[in-house]
Structure formats: structure tokens, C-alpha cells
Write an enzyme that holds these catalytic residues in place. Sequence first.
Site, PDB file in Angstrom:
ATOM      1  N   HIS A  79       0.839  -1.204   0.000  1.00 35.72           N
ATOM      2  CA  HIS A  79       0.000   0.000   0.000  1.00 35.72           C
ATOM      3  C   HIS A  79       0.876   1.257   0.000  1.00 35.72           C
ATOM      4  CE1 HIS A  79      -3.030   2.945   0.987  1.00 35.72           C
ATOM      5  NE2 HIS A  79      -2.413   3.226   2.126  1.00 35.72           N
ATOM      6  N   ASP A  82       2.246   1.821  -3.399  1.00 40.97           N
ATOM      7  CA  ASP A  82       1.180   2.313  -4.263  1.00 40.97           C
ATOM      8  C   ASP A  82       0.931   3.795  -4.017  1.00 40.97           C
ATOM      9  OD1 ASP A  82      -1.019   1.994  -6.163  1.00 40.97           O
ATOM     10  OD2 ASP A  82      -2.336   2.180  -4.414  1.00 40.97           O
TER      11      ASP A  82
END
Length: 121
Positions: A79, A82
Amino acid sequence: MLNDKSTAENAMQIILYSGNARVHCMDALKAIENGHFEKANEEMKLANEEIVKAHKVQTDTISEEAQGKAGEYSVLFAHAQDTLMTVYSEMNITKRMIKIFEVYEKRLSNLESHKGEGKRS
């Protein structure tokens, strides 16, 4: 070896620095909206400083993994990566928008200054 705690700490640092960069990027967009291009460029410099910090944490973590010091797969770290890449893309678009609107503003000013010249009698 990277443990779950250090991976989570690295992920949180990436998210924090990337979030700081995003705030500066959004402030740059607000400055563009108000025609304050110098302020927009200043905000993008600050955003860049933050994104460099995030990128360094990511690179260091990946380097450790490449050296065989990897821990378990981490959804949080994925995450964070990202988030980093998304903010980096936002920054690239914002930098381009600054240039586009600076050119647009200059053209508009030139048109307005020449507008009065044609009406002289």
C-alpha cells in the site's frame, strides 16, 4: 533480516512522506487556480523534498530484500508503494499544469496588452 515491525515502520514512513508531498502538491494546485505560479513552484519544491524521503525509505527497504534480508510479504508495504507512486504521478501532472498555465497566462496577458493598441485613432 527485516522483521514485521521494521517493515511496518518503513511502510508508515513512506506513507507519511508521500502524504506530506501530496499536501504540497494540492497546495500547488490551489496556487495555480489563483494564478500564483511562484507559490505553486515553491510548493512543488517542498513536495519533491518529501517524495525523495519516501523514495529513499522504499529503496533502502528493497535493497535490504535484494541482499537476502527480506521479511514476509506486507500488504501495508505494498500500500505504501502504491501511495508513493500515485503521489509521484500527481506531482508530475501538477508540474506540467504549472507550465501549461504559465504559458496560458502569458498569452492572455499579451492579447490583453495588444487589444488596446488596435483601438487608437
